[in-house]
Scaffold this motif. Structure first.
Motif, mmCIF file in Angstrom:
data_model
loop_
_atom_site.group_PDB
_atom_site.id
_atom_site.type_symbol
_atom_site.label_atom_id
_atom_site.label_comp_id
_atom_site.label_asym_id
_atom_site.label_seq_id
_atom_site.Cartn_x
_atom_site.Cartn_y
_atom_site.Cartn_z
ATOM 1 N N GLY A 134 0.819 -1.215 0.000
ATOM 2 C CA GLY A 134 0.000 0.000 0.000
ATOM 3 C C GLY A 134 0.851 1.263 0.000
ATOM 4 N N GLN A 135 1.971 1.218 0.709
ATOM 5 C CA GLN A 135 2.880 2.374 0.734
ATOM 6 C C GLN A 135 3.492 2.614 -0.644
ATOM 7 O OE1 GLN A 135 5.521 1.152 3.881
ATOM 8 N NE2 GLN A 135 4.183 1.913 5.502
ATOM 9 N N ILE A 136 3.784 1.530 -1.365
ATOM 10 C CA ILE A 136 4.312 1.669 -2.728
ATOM 11 C C ILE A 136 3.225 2.224 -3.657
ATOM 12 C CG2 ILE A 136 5.325 0.450 -4.699
ATOM 13 C CD1 ILE A 136 6.501 -1.561 -2.697
ATOM 14 N N GLN A 137 1.982 1.779 -3.456
ATOM 15 C CA GLN A 137 0.882 2.336 -4.245
ATOM 16 C C GLN A 137 0.764 3.847 -4.036
ATOM 17 O OE1 GLN A 137 -2.064 -0.584 -2.628
ATOM 18 N NE2 GLN A 137 -2.756 -0.704 -4.759
ATOM 19 N N ASP B 245 13.605 -6.414 -1.139
ATOM 20 C CA ASP B 245 12.225 -5.916 -1.180
ATOM 21 C C ASP B 245 11.576 -6.099 -2.551
ATOM 22 O OD1 ASP B 245 12.308 -5.066 1.453
ATOM 23 O OD2 ASP B 245 12.971 -3.045 0.946
ATOM 24 N N TYR B 246 12.323 -6.655 -3.509
ATOM 25 C CA TYR B 246 11.828 -6.738 -4.883
ATOM 26 C C TYR B 246 10.486 -7.474 -5.016
ATOM 27 C CZ TYR B 246 12.042 -6.877 -9.967
ATOM 28 O OH TYR B 246 11.762 -6.710 -11.301
ATOM 29 N N PRO B 247 10.237 -8.540 -4.230
ATOM 30 C CA PRO B 247 8.917 -9.187 -4.327
ATOM 31 C C PRO B 247 7.754 -8.227 -4.054
ATOM 32 C CG PRO B 247 10.441 -10.603 -3.142
ATOM 33 C CD PRO B 247 11.141 -9.289 -3.332
ATOM 34 N N LEU B 248 8.004 -7.190 -3.257
ATOM 35 C CA LEU B 248 6.948 -6.211 -2.998
ATOM 36 C C LEU B 248 6.634 -5.399 -4.253
ATOM 37 C CD1 LEU B 248 8.081 -4.904 0.511
ATOM 38 C CD2 LEU B 248 6.160 -6.423 0.023
ATOM 39 N N LEU B 249 7.656 -5.098 -5.067
ATOM 40 C CA LEU B 249 7.409 -4.402 -6.326
ATOM 41 C C LEU B 249 6.536 -5.241 -7.247
ATOM 42 C CD1 LEU B 249 10.587 -2.563 -7.697
ATOM 43 C CD2 LEU B 249 8.582 -1.633 -6.552
ATOM 44 N N GLU B 250 6.850 -6.534 -7.328
ATOM 45 C CA GLU B 250 6.039 -7.419 -8.159
ATOM 46 C C GLU B 250 4.623 -7.519 -7.599
ATOM 47 O OE1 GLU B 250 8.330 -11.048 -8.446
ATOM 48 O OE2 GLU B 250 9.392 -10.284 -10.205
ATOM 49 N N GLY B 251 4.493 -7.509 -6.269
ATOM 50 C CA GLY B 251 3.170 -7.514 -5.656
ATOM 51 C C GLY B 251 2.394 -6.251 -5.992
ATOM 52 N N LYS C 266 -5.150 1.014 -6.530
ATOM 53 C CA LYS C 266 -5.524 2.332 -5.989
ATOM 54 C C LYS C 266 -5.562 3.419 -7.063
ATOM 55 C CE LYS C 266 -3.945 2.269 -1.131
ATOM 56 N NZ LYS C 266 -3.031 2.932 -0.174
ATOM 57 N N SER C 267 -4.662 3.332 -8.028
ATOM 58 C CA SER C 267 -4.564 4.395 -9.025
ATOM 59 C C SER C 267 -5.594 4.170 -10.138
ATOM 60 C CB SER C 267 -3.154 4.448 -9.615
ATOM 61 O OG SER C 267 -2.970 3.419 -10.564
ATOM 62 N N ASP C 268 -5.788 5.209 -10.953
ATOM 63 C CA ASP C 268 -6.692 5.112 -12.096
ATOM 64 C C ASP C 268 -6.005 4.515 -13.316
ATOM 65 O OD1 ASP C 268 -8.778 6.308 -10.669
ATOM 66 O OD2 ASP C 268 -8.071 8.329 -11.166
ATOM 67 N N ASP C 269 -4.705 4.287 -13.227
ATOM 68 C CA ASP C 269 -3.954 3.803 -14.384
ATOM 69 C C ASP C 269 -4.262 2.335 -14.686
ATOM 70 O OD1 ASP C 269 -2.594 6.283 -14.677
ATOM 71 O OD2 ASP C 269 -1.248 5.711 -13.038
ATOM 72 N N THR C 270 -4.148 1.989 -15.946
ATOM 73 C CA THR C 270 -4.288 0.595 -16.376
ATOM 74 C C THR C 270 -2.889 0.022 -16.499
ATOM 75 O OG1 THR C 270 -6.307 1.097 -17.617
ATOM 76 C CG2 THR C 270 -5.136 -0.933 -18.183
ATOM 77 N N ILE D 189 11.413 6.269 -9.578
ATOM 78 C CA ILE D 189 10.651 6.162 -8.331
ATOM 79 C C ILE D 189 11.426 5.267 -7.372
ATOM 80 C CG2 ILE D 189 8.441 5.518 -7.277
ATOM 81 C CD1 ILE D 189 7.147 5.880 -10.039
ATOM 82 N N LYS D 190 12.080 5.871 -6.397
ATOM 83 C CA LYS D 190 12.893 5.112 -5.447
ATOM 84 C C LYS D 190 12.060 4.695 -4.243
ATOM 85 C CE LYS D 190 17.350 7.216 -6.622
ATOM 86 N NZ LYS D 190 18.551 7.900 -6.095
ATOM 87 N N VAL D 191 11.837 3.410 -4.129
ATOM 88 C CA VAL D 191 11.060 2.878 -3.006
ATOM 89 C C VAL D 191 11.981 2.751 -1.798
ATOM 90 C CG1 VAL D 191 9.703 0.919 -2.160
ATOM 91 C CG2 VAL D 191 9.537 1.618 -4.573
ATOM 92 N N PRO D 192 11.671 3.409 -0.682
ATOM 93 C CA PRO D 192 12.550 3.311 0.500
ATOM 94 C C PRO D 192 12.555 1.897 1.073
ATOM 95 C CG PRO D 192 10.500 4.462 1.032
ATOM 96 C CD PRO D 192 10.499 4.272 -0.453
ATOM 97 N N ASN D 193 13.519 1.626 1.920
ATOM 98 C CA ASN D 193 13.651 0.309 2.550
ATOM 99 C C ASN D 193 12.337 -0.126 3.193
ATOM 100 O OD1 ASN D 193 14.491 -2.005 3.849
ATOM 101 N ND2 ASN D 193 15.640 -0.932 5.431
ATOM 102 N N GLN D 194 11.832 -1.285 2.769
ATOM 103 C CA GLN D 194 10.550 -1.780 3.275
ATOM 104 C C GLN D 194 10.702 -2.851 4.356
ATOM 105 O OE1 GLN D 194 7.342 -0.553 2.176
ATOM 106 N NE2 GLN D 194 8.842 1.006 1.568
ATOM 107 N N ASP D 195 11.939 -3.273 4.627
ATOM 108 C CA ASP D 195 12.190 -4.271 5.677
ATOM 109 C C ASP D 195 11.269 -5.475 5.504
ATOM 110 O OD1 ASP D 195 13.121 -5.534 7.958
ATOM 111 O OD2 ASP D 195 11.777 -4.449 9.299
ATOM 112 N N ILE D 196 11.383 -6.131 4.352
ATOM 113 C CA ILE D 196 10.498 -7.264 4.068
ATOM 114 C C ILE D 196 10.754 -8.415 5.043
ATOM 115 C CG2 ILE D 196 11.966 -8.402 2.354
ATOM 116 C CD1 ILE D 196 9.365 -8.953 0.760
ATOM 117 N N ALA D 197 12.000 -8.551 5.504
ATOM 118 C CA ALA D 197 12.276 -9.610 6.488
ATOM 119 C C ALA D 197 11.462 -9.370 7.756
ATOM 120 C CB ALA D 197 13.766 -9.647 6.807
#
Length: 448
Positions: A14-17, A41-47, A58-62, A200-208
Protein backbone atom coordinates in the motif's frame (compact mmCIF):
# COMPACT_ATOMS: atom_id res chain seq x y z
CA UNK A 1 -5.20 -10.69 1.94
CA UNK A 2 -3.93 -7.52 0.27
CA UNK A 3 -6.87 -5.53 1.67
CA UNK A 4 -6.16 -6.58 5.26
CA UNK A 5 -5.02 -3.41 7.02
CA UNK A 6 -3.19 -5.49 9.64
CA UNK A 7 -1.23 -7.54 7.10
CA UNK A 8 2.43 -6.35 7.09
CA UNK A 9 2.88 -7.21 3.40
CA UNK A 10 -0.34 -5.43 2.43
CA UNK A 11 0.73 -2.35 4.40
CA UNK A 12 4.05 -2.19 2.57
CA UNK A 13 2.51 -2.74 -0.87
CA UNK A 14 0.00 0.00 0.00
CA UNK A 15 2.88 2.37 0.73
CA UNK A 16 4.31 1.67 -2.73
CA UNK A 17 0.88 2.34 -4.25
CA UNK A 18 0.75 5.73 -2.49
CA UNK A 19 4.27 6.53 -3.69
CA UNK A 20 3.27 5.61 -7.26
CA UNK A 21 0.28 7.96 -7.18
CA UNK A 22 2.44 10.77 -5.76
CA UNK A 23 5.18 10.41 -8.38
CA UNK A 24 2.65 10.04 -11.21
CA UNK A 25 1.19 13.40 -10.24
CA UNK A 26 4.68 14.92 -10.15
CA UNK A 27 5.66 13.42 -13.54
CA UNK A 28 2.36 13.15 -15.47
CA UNK A 29 3.92 13.15 -18.94
CA UNK A 30 6.79 10.70 -18.44
CA UNK A 31 7.20 8.00 -21.07
CA UNK A 32 9.22 5.76 -18.76
CA UNK A 33 8.56 5.11 -15.06
CA UNK A 34 11.25 3.07 -13.31
CA UNK A 35 10.63 1.75 -9.81
CA UNK A 36 13.72 0.71 -7.83
CA UNK A 37 14.08 -0.83 -4.37
CA UNK A 38 16.44 -2.87 -2.22
CA UNK A 39 16.95 -6.33 -3.73
CA UNK A 40 15.32 -8.11 -0.79
CA UNK A 41 12.22 -5.92 -1.18
CA UNK A 42 11.83 -6.74 -4.88
CA UNK A 43 8.92 -9.19 -4.33
CA UNK A 44 6.95 -6.21 -3.00
CA UNK A 45 7.41 -4.40 -6.33
CA UNK A 46 6.04 -7.42 -8.16
CA UNK A 47 3.17 -7.51 -5.66
CA UNK A 48 2.46 -3.84 -6.36
CA UNK A 49 2.37 -4.49 -10.12
CA UNK A 50 0.01 -7.46 -9.71
CA UNK A 51 -2.29 -5.51 -7.38
CA UNK A 52 -2.44 -2.43 -9.60
CA UNK A 53 -3.24 -4.69 -12.54
CA UNK A 54 -6.25 -6.07 -10.65
CA UNK A 55 -9.61 -4.51 -9.75
CA UNK A 56 -8.12 -3.65 -6.33
CA UNK A 57 -5.56 -1.13 -7.59
CA UNK A 58 -5.52 2.33 -5.99
CA UNK A 59 -4.56 4.39 -9.03
CA UNK A 60 -6.69 5.11 -12.10
CA UNK A 61 -3.95 3.80 -14.38
CA UNK A 62 -4.29 0.60 -16.38
CA UNK A 63 -1.20 -1.46 -15.61
CA UNK A 64 -0.46 -4.60 -17.61
CA UNK A 65 2.60 -6.71 -16.83
CA UNK A 66 4.82 -8.87 -19.03
CA UNK A 67 7.73 -10.90 -17.68
CA UNK A 68 10.53 -12.11 -19.92
CA UNK A 69 14.28 -12.29 -20.62
CA UNK A 70 16.01 -9.99 -23.10
CA UNK A 71 17.92 -11.36 -26.07
CA UNK A 72 17.36 -8.79 -28.83
CA UNK A 73 14.80 -6.20 -30.04
CA UNK A 74 13.11 -8.62 -32.45
CA UNK A 75 12.71 -11.27 -29.76
CA UNK A 76 11.30 -8.72 -27.29
CA UNK A 77 8.85 -7.17 -29.77
CA UNK A 78 7.68 -10.60 -30.95
CA UNK A 79 7.12 -11.67 -27.36
CA UNK A 80 5.16 -8.52 -26.48
CA UNK A 81 2.96 -8.82 -29.57
CA UNK A 82 2.21 -12.50 -29.05
CA UNK A 83 1.59 -12.10 -25.32
CA UNK A 84 -0.78 -9.17 -25.90
CA UNK A 85 -2.84 -11.14 -28.41
CA UNK A 86 -2.84 -14.33 -26.33
CA UNK A 87 -3.80 -12.47 -23.13
CA UNK A 88 -6.65 -10.61 -24.80
CA UNK A 89 -8.00 -13.82 -26.34
CA UNK A 90 -8.01 -15.41 -22.88
CA UNK A 91 -9.83 -12.37 -21.43
CA UNK A 92 -12.41 -12.51 -24.23
CA UNK A 93 -13.53 -15.91 -22.99
CA UNK A 94 -14.30 -14.33 -19.61
CA UNK A 95 -15.77 -11.13 -21.05
CA UNK A 96 -17.34 -11.97 -24.43
CA UNK A 97 -19.09 -8.57 -24.47
CA UNK A 98 -15.76 -6.79 -25.01
CA UNK A 99 -15.66 -5.25 -28.47
CA UNK A 100 -12.18 -4.28 -29.58
CA UNK A 101 -13.22 -3.81 -33.19
CA UNK A 102 -9.71 -3.86 -34.64
CA UNK A 103 -8.54 -6.94 -32.73
CA UNK A 104 -9.17 -9.58 -35.39
CA UNK A 105 -7.58 -7.44 -38.09
CA UNK A 106 -4.52 -6.77 -35.92
CA UNK A 107 -4.28 -10.45 -35.03
CA UNK A 108 -4.27 -11.35 -38.71
CA UNK A 109 -1.62 -8.73 -39.45
CA UNK A 110 0.54 -10.03 -36.62
CA UNK A 111 0.66 -13.48 -38.17
CA UNK A 112 2.08 -11.98 -41.38
CA UNK A 113 4.84 -9.83 -39.84
CA UNK A 114 8.45 -10.40 -40.81
CA UNK A 115 9.93 -11.83 -37.58
CA UNK A 116 13.38 -10.44 -38.48
CA UNK A 117 12.30 -6.84 -39.11
CA UNK A 118 12.69 -5.00 -35.77
CA UNK A 119 11.26 -1.71 -37.07
CA UNK A 120 8.17 -3.37 -38.54
CA UNK A 121 7.58 -5.27 -35.28
CA UNK A 122 7.99 -2.12 -33.19
CA UNK A 123 5.72 -0.03 -35.43
CA UNK A 124 3.03 -2.71 -35.36
CA UNK A 125 3.25 -3.03 -31.58
CA UNK A 126 2.83 0.74 -31.13
CA UNK A 127 -0.17 0.70 -33.46
CA UNK A 128 -1.69 -2.25 -31.59
CA UNK A 129 -1.38 -0.73 -28.09
CA UNK A 130 -2.65 2.61 -29.42
CA UNK A 131 -5.74 0.82 -30.73
CA UNK A 132 -6.13 -0.96 -27.39
CA UNK A 133 -5.97 2.33 -25.50
CA UNK A 134 -8.79 3.69 -27.71
CA UNK A 135 -10.80 0.50 -27.08
CA UNK A 136 -10.31 0.90 -23.32
CA UNK A 137 -12.05 4.28 -23.55
CA UNK A 138 -10.68 5.65 -20.27
CA UNK A 139 -9.54 9.29 -20.25
CA UNK A 140 -7.11 10.92 -17.84
CA UNK A 141 -5.05 7.83 -17.03
CA UNK A 142 -2.12 6.06 -18.62
CA UNK A 143 -1.83 2.59 -20.09
CA UNK A 144 1.27 1.41 -18.23
CA UNK A 145 3.04 -1.37 -20.09
CA UNK A 146 5.13 -3.04 -17.41
CA UNK A 147 8.07 -5.07 -18.70
CA UNK A 148 9.81 -7.06 -15.98
CA UNK A 149 13.07 -8.36 -17.40
CA UNK A 150 15.13 -10.99 -15.61
CA UNK A 151 18.09 -12.28 -17.66
CA UNK A 152 19.69 -9.72 -20.02
CA UNK A 153 22.01 -10.62 -22.90
CA UNK A 154 23.05 -7.04 -23.74
CA UNK A 155 22.27 -4.10 -21.43
CA UNK A 156 23.18 -1.44 -23.99
CA UNK A 157 20.95 -3.03 -26.63
CA UNK A 158 18.10 -3.29 -24.12
CA UNK A 159 18.32 0.40 -23.20
CA UNK A 160 18.40 1.43 -26.86
CA UNK A 161 15.43 -0.80 -27.68
CA UNK A 162 13.30 0.53 -24.82
CA UNK A 163 14.22 4.14 -25.64
CA UNK A 164 13.07 3.72 -29.24
CA UNK A 165 9.85 2.06 -28.08
CA UNK A 166 9.10 4.69 -25.41
CA UNK A 167 9.67 7.56 -27.84
CA UNK A 168 7.30 5.96 -30.37
CA UNK A 169 4.42 5.53 -27.90
CA UNK A 170 1.59 8.06 -28.14
CA UNK A 171 0.38 10.25 -25.21
CA UNK A 172 -1.18 8.37 -22.27
CA UNK A 173 0.81 5.19 -22.96
CA UNK A 174 4.06 4.68 -21.01
CA UNK A 175 6.54 1.99 -20.08
CA UNK A 176 6.93 0.86 -16.47
CA UNK A 177 10.19 -0.82 -15.53
CA UNK A 178 11.41 -2.37 -12.28
CA UNK A 179 14.93 -2.71 -10.93
CA UNK A 180 16.73 -3.07 -7.63
CA UNK A 181 19.38 -0.84 -6.13
CA UNK A 182 22.89 -1.62 -7.33
CA UNK A 183 21.72 -3.36 -10.50
CA UNK A 184 21.11 -0.08 -12.35
CA UNK A 185 20.14 -1.76 -15.61
CA UNK A 186 18.24 1.25 -16.94
CA UNK A 187 20.67 4.05 -16.05
CA UNK A 188 21.46 4.76 -19.73
CA UNK A 189 17.77 4.93 -20.64
CA UNK A 190 16.85 7.20 -17.74
CA UNK A 191 19.71 9.58 -18.50
CA UNK A 192 18.87 9.83 -22.21
CA UNK A 193 15.11 10.21 -21.69
CA UNK A 194 15.77 13.20 -19.37
CA UNK A 195 12.49 14.80 -18.21
CA UNK A 196 10.51 12.08 -19.99
CA UNK A 197 11.79 9.57 -17.44
CA UNK A 198 10.57 9.30 -13.85
CA UNK A 199 12.66 7.41 -11.31
CA UNK A 200 10.65 6.16 -8.33
CA UNK A 201 12.89 5.11 -5.45
CA UNK A 202 11.06 2.88 -3.01
CA UNK A 203 12.55 3.31 0.50
CA UNK A 204 13.65 0.31 2.55
CA UNK A 205 10.55 -1.78 3.28
CA UNK A 206 12.19 -4.27 5.68
CA UNK A 207 10.50 -7.26 4.07
CA UNK A 208 12.28 -9.61 6.49
CA UNK A 209 10.53 -7.77 9.31
CA UNK A 210 7.22 -8.19 7.50
CA UNK A 211 7.72 -11.94 7.18
CA UNK A 212 8.63 -12.13 10.85
CA UNK A 213 5.50 -10.19 11.85
CA UNK A 214 3.30 -12.56 9.82
CA UNK A 215 4.98 -15.70 11.09
CA UNK A 216 4.81 -14.68 14.75
CA UNK A 217 1.25 -13.41 14.80
CA UNK A 218 -0.96 -15.30 17.23
CA UNK A 219 -0.86 -16.54 20.81
CA UNK A 220 2.76 -16.26 22.04
CA UNK A 221 2.18 -19.34 24.21
CA UNK A 222 1.16 -21.46 21.22
CA UNK A 223 4.05 -23.89 20.41
CA UNK A 224 3.61 -23.24 16.67
CA UNK A 225 3.98 -19.49 17.19
CA UNK A 226 6.98 -20.03 19.47
CA UNK A 227 8.48 -22.32 16.82
CA UNK A 228 8.24 -19.67 14.10
CA UNK A 229 9.56 -16.98 16.46
CA UNK A 230 12.52 -19.19 17.38
CA UNK A 231 13.35 -19.81 13.71
CA UNK A 232 13.54 -16.09 12.99
CA UNK A 233 15.65 -15.44 16.07
CA UNK A 234 18.00 -18.26 15.09
CA UNK A 235 18.46 -16.72 11.66
CA UNK A 236 19.14 -13.30 13.15
CA UNK A 237 21.65 -14.70 15.64
CA UNK A 238 23.48 -16.69 12.95
CA UNK A 239 23.65 -13.67 10.65
CA UNK A 240 25.07 -11.61 13.51
CA UNK A 241 27.71 -14.26 14.25
CA UNK A 242 26.43 -14.90 17.79
CA UNK A 243 27.39 -18.54 18.28
CA UNK A 244 26.33 -18.86 21.92
CA UNK A 245 22.95 -17.33 21.13
CA UNK A 246 22.53 -19.80 18.25
CA UNK A 247 23.28 -22.65 20.67
CA UNK A 248 20.78 -21.33 23.23
CA UNK A 249 18.06 -20.92 20.61
CA UNK A 250 18.89 -24.29 19.03
CA UNK A 251 18.27 -26.04 22.36
CA UNK A 252 15.05 -24.03 22.72
CA UNK A 253 13.97 -25.15 19.24
CA UNK A 254 14.52 -28.80 20.18
CA UNK A 255 12.32 -28.38 23.28
CA UNK A 256 9.56 -26.70 21.26
CA UNK A 257 9.62 -29.42 18.60
CA UNK A 258 9.38 -32.15 21.21
CA UNK A 259 6.42 -30.31 22.71
CA UNK A 260 4.72 -30.12 19.30
CA UNK A 261 5.32 -33.85 18.95
CA UNK A 262 6.27 -36.35 16.28
CA UNK A 263 9.56 -37.95 15.31
CA UNK A 264 9.83 -35.92 12.10
CA UNK A 265 9.38 -32.63 13.93
CA UNK A 266 11.93 -33.63 16.54
CA UNK A 267 14.53 -34.72 13.98
CA UNK A 268 13.93 -31.56 11.93
CA UNK A 269 14.90 -29.44 14.96
CA UNK A 270 18.37 -31.01 14.94
CA UNK A 271 18.56 -30.51 11.16
CA UNK A 272 17.70 -26.81 11.43
CA UNK A 273 19.97 -26.31 14.44
CA UNK A 274 22.85 -28.09 12.70
CA UNK A 275 22.30 -26.02 9.57
CA UNK A 276 22.73 -22.77 11.49
CA UNK A 277 25.83 -24.13 13.22
CA UNK A 278 27.51 -24.51 9.83
CA UNK A 279 28.03 -20.74 9.90
CA UNK A 280 30.66 -21.28 12.61
CA UNK A 281 33.80 -23.41 12.83
CA UNK A 282 32.72 -25.56 15.76
CA UNK A 283 32.57 -28.69 13.60
CA UNK A 284 32.88 -31.21 16.43
CA UNK A 285 29.79 -29.81 18.14
CA UNK A 286 27.97 -29.53 14.79
CA UNK A 287 28.55 -33.25 14.07
CA UNK A 288 27.28 -34.09 17.57
CA UNK A 289 24.00 -32.25 16.90
CA UNK A 290 23.58 -33.77 13.44
CA UNK A 291 24.33 -37.29 14.74
CA UNK A 292 21.54 -36.92 17.33
CA UNK A 293 19.20 -35.94 14.53
CA UNK A 294 20.23 -38.99 12.51
CA UNK A 295 19.52 -41.30 15.48
CA UNK A 296 16.03 -39.80 15.84
CA UNK A 297 15.24 -39.89 12.12
CA UNK A 298 16.34 -43.55 11.92
CA UNK A 299 13.90 -44.42 14.71
CA UNK A 300 10.94 -43.32 12.57
CA UNK A 301 8.83 -45.75 10.59
CA UNK A 302 10.72 -47.11 7.59
CA UNK A 303 8.09 -45.94 5.12
CA UNK A 304 7.89 -42.38 6.51
CA UNK A 305 8.94 -40.27 3.50
CA UNK A 306 9.40 -37.08 5.51
CA UNK A 307 11.79 -38.72 7.97
CA UNK A 308 13.75 -40.26 5.08
CA UNK A 309 14.21 -36.86 3.43
CA UNK A 310 15.34 -35.37 6.74
CA UNK A 311 17.71 -38.30 7.30
CA UNK A 312 19.32 -37.73 3.89
CA UNK A 313 19.66 -34.01 4.51
CA UNK A 314 21.25 -34.63 7.92
CA UNK A 315 23.91 -36.71 6.17
CA UNK A 316 24.30 -33.93 3.61
CA UNK A 317 24.88 -31.37 6.34
CA UNK A 318 27.54 -33.62 7.82
CA UNK A 319 29.08 -33.75 4.35
CA UNK A 320 29.12 -29.95 4.18
CA UNK A 321 30.68 -29.76 7.66
CA UNK A 322 33.43 -32.21 6.67
CA UNK A 323 34.06 -30.30 3.45
CA UNK A 324 34.30 -26.99 5.31
CA UNK A 325 36.77 -28.57 7.75
CA UNK A 326 38.87 -29.79 4.78
CA UNK A 327 38.09 -33.50 5.08
CA UNK A 328 36.82 -34.24 1.55
CA UNK A 329 36.93 -38.03 1.81
CA UNK A 330 34.58 -38.04 4.79
CA UNK A 331 32.40 -35.47 3.04
CA UNK A 332 32.05 -37.73 0.00
CA UNK A 333 31.15 -40.68 2.24
CA UNK A 334 28.28 -38.66 3.74
CA UNK A 335 26.81 -37.74 0.35
CA UNK A 336 27.14 -41.33 -0.84
CA UNK A 337 25.35 -42.48 2.32
CA UNK A 338 22.48 -40.22 1.27
CA UNK A 339 22.54 -41.85 -2.17
CA UNK A 340 22.40 -45.30 -0.57
CA UNK A 341 19.35 -44.37 1.53
CA UNK A 342 17.63 -42.81 -1.49
CA UNK A 343 18.27 -45.94 -3.59
CA UNK A 344 16.60 -48.14 -0.98
CA UNK A 345 13.46 -45.97 -1.22
CA UNK A 346 13.70 -45.59 -5.03
CA UNK A 347 14.03 -41.80 -4.78
CA UNK A 348 15.76 -41.60 -8.16
CA UNK A 349 16.05 -37.82 -8.42
CA UNK A 350 17.57 -37.68 -4.94
CA UNK A 351 20.05 -40.45 -5.81
CA UNK A 352 21.37 -38.50 -8.81
CA UNK A 353 21.59 -35.29 -6.78
CA UNK A 354 23.57 -37.09 -4.06
CA UNK A 355 26.02 -38.38 -6.68
CA UNK A 356 26.31 -34.83 -8.03
CA UNK A 357 27.24 -33.48 -4.60
CA UNK A 358 29.71 -36.31 -3.96
CA UNK A 359 31.41 -35.84 -7.34
CA UNK A 360 31.83 -32.08 -6.98
CA UNK A 361 34.13 -32.85 -4.06
CA UNK A 362 35.65 -36.14 -5.25
CA UNK A 363 36.76 -34.67 -8.59
CA UNK A 364 39.15 -32.38 -6.74
CA UNK A 365 41.06 -35.44 -5.56
CA UNK A 366 43.04 -38.01 -7.57
CA UNK A 367 41.61 -40.23 -10.29
CA UNK A 368 41.85 -43.40 -8.19
CA UNK A 369 39.47 -41.79 -5.72
CA UNK A 370 36.88 -40.24 -8.03
CA UNK A 371 36.68 -42.68 -10.95
CA UNK A 372 34.86 -45.53 -9.14
CA UNK A 373 32.31 -43.01 -7.81
CA UNK A 374 31.89 -41.43 -11.24
CA UNK A 375 31.40 -44.82 -12.90
CA UNK A 376 28.86 -45.90 -10.28
CA UNK A 377 26.97 -42.63 -10.64
CA UNK A 378 26.92 -42.76 -14.43
CA UNK A 379 25.82 -46.38 -14.63
CA UNK A 380 22.98 -45.73 -12.21
CA UNK A 381 21.74 -42.60 -13.97
CA UNK A 382 22.23 -43.87 -17.52
CA UNK A 383 20.12 -46.95 -16.74
CA UNK A 384 17.05 -44.75 -16.14
CA UNK A 385 14.64 -44.43 -19.04
CA UNK A 386 14.26 -41.27 -21.12
CA UNK A 387 11.00 -40.24 -19.46
CA UNK A 388 12.71 -40.33 -16.07
CA UNK A 389 15.75 -38.43 -17.33
CA UNK A 390 13.58 -35.63 -18.69
CA UNK A 391 12.91 -34.68 -15.06
CA UNK A 392 16.23 -35.90 -13.61
CA UNK A 393 19.20 -33.93 -14.93
CA UNK A 394 22.06 -36.32 -15.64
CA UNK A 395 24.03 -33.82 -17.76
CA UNK A 396 26.77 -33.06 -15.20
CA UNK A 397 27.49 -36.73 -14.50
CA UNK A 398 27.37 -37.70 -18.19
CA UNK A 399 29.60 -34.82 -19.31
CA UNK A 400 32.12 -35.58 -16.58
CA UNK A 401 32.06 -39.27 -17.46
CA UNK A 402 32.88 -38.82 -21.15
CA UNK A 403 35.64 -36.32 -20.29
CA UNK A 404 37.25 -38.12 -17.36
CA UNK A 405 37.00 -41.83 -18.21
CA UNK A 406 39.88 -42.19 -20.66
CA UNK A 407 39.29 -45.79 -21.79
CA UNK A 408 35.76 -45.00 -23.02
CA UNK A 409 35.23 -46.32 -26.56
CA UNK A 410 34.45 -43.77 -29.27
CA UNK A 411 31.16 -45.46 -30.19
CA UNK A 412 29.98 -45.43 -26.57
CA UNK A 413 30.98 -41.77 -26.24
CA UNK A 414 28.99 -40.90 -29.37
CA UNK A 415 25.95 -42.82 -28.08
CA UNK A 416 26.05 -40.93 -24.76
CA UNK A 417 26.41 -37.55 -26.45
CA UNK A 418 23.50 -38.21 -28.81
CA UNK A 419 21.24 -39.36 -25.99
CA UNK A 420 22.09 -36.36 -23.82
CA UNK A 421 21.50 -33.98 -26.72
CA UNK A 422 18.09 -35.56 -27.40
CA UNK A 423 17.19 -35.13 -23.73
CA UNK A 424 18.65 -31.72 -22.87
CA UNK A 425 19.28 -29.98 -26.20
CA UNK A 426 22.42 -29.24 -28.21
CA UNK A 427 23.86 -27.05 -25.42
CA UNK A 428 23.61 -29.85 -22.86
CA UNK A 429 27.34 -29.72 -22.03
CA UNK A 430 27.17 -25.98 -21.29
CA UNK A 431 24.07 -26.61 -19.17
CA UNK A 432 25.97 -29.26 -17.22
CA UNK A 433 28.56 -26.66 -16.17
CA UNK A 434 25.81 -24.28 -15.09
CA UNK A 435 24.26 -27.08 -13.03
CA UNK A 436 27.60 -27.80 -11.37
CA UNK A 437 28.02 -24.12 -10.45
CA UNK A 438 24.49 -24.04 -9.00
CA UNK A 439 25.14 -27.16 -6.89
CA UNK A 440 28.40 -25.74 -5.57
CA UNK A 441 26.65 -22.56 -4.45
CA UNK A 442 23.79 -24.52 -2.94
CA UNK A 443 25.90 -26.67 -0.64
CA UNK A 444 29.13 -24.61 -0.35
CA UNK A 445 31.02 -27.37 -2.15
CA UNK A 446 33.56 -25.05 -3.73
CA UNK A 447 35.39 -24.85 -0.40
CA UNK A 448 37.90 -27.57 0.33
Amino acid sequence: MMNNEHNPIAIRVGQIQDLWIQRRQECPDAKVYCLTCNQEDYPLLEGFIRLEGSPYGKSDDTILAFMTDYESPIVLYSFLINEWITSFEADLKKYPEWNWTEFETLKQEASQLNPNDAKALKDFYVRMVTSFKAFEGVAGNILGITIIIYRIEDVVSLNKCLKELAEALPPHISLILTDYNGRDVYSILLKEMKDKACLIKVPNQDIAGAYKEIATQGDPHDPQVRYRQCLFELGEAANAGKKQEVKRLGEELIKICREIGGTVMWASAYLIYGGFLLSFNDFSFTHKILDKGIDIAQSAKKDDKDSIQILIQLHDYKGIAYNLSRDPRQAVKCFLKGAEIAKEKELKLTVVNQYNYALLIALKKDRLFYEPILTEAFEYGYSLDDNELKTINLSFIANTYINKVYNLEAQKRKEIEERMESLYGEDWQTSSKELAAKLEREYQLSKN
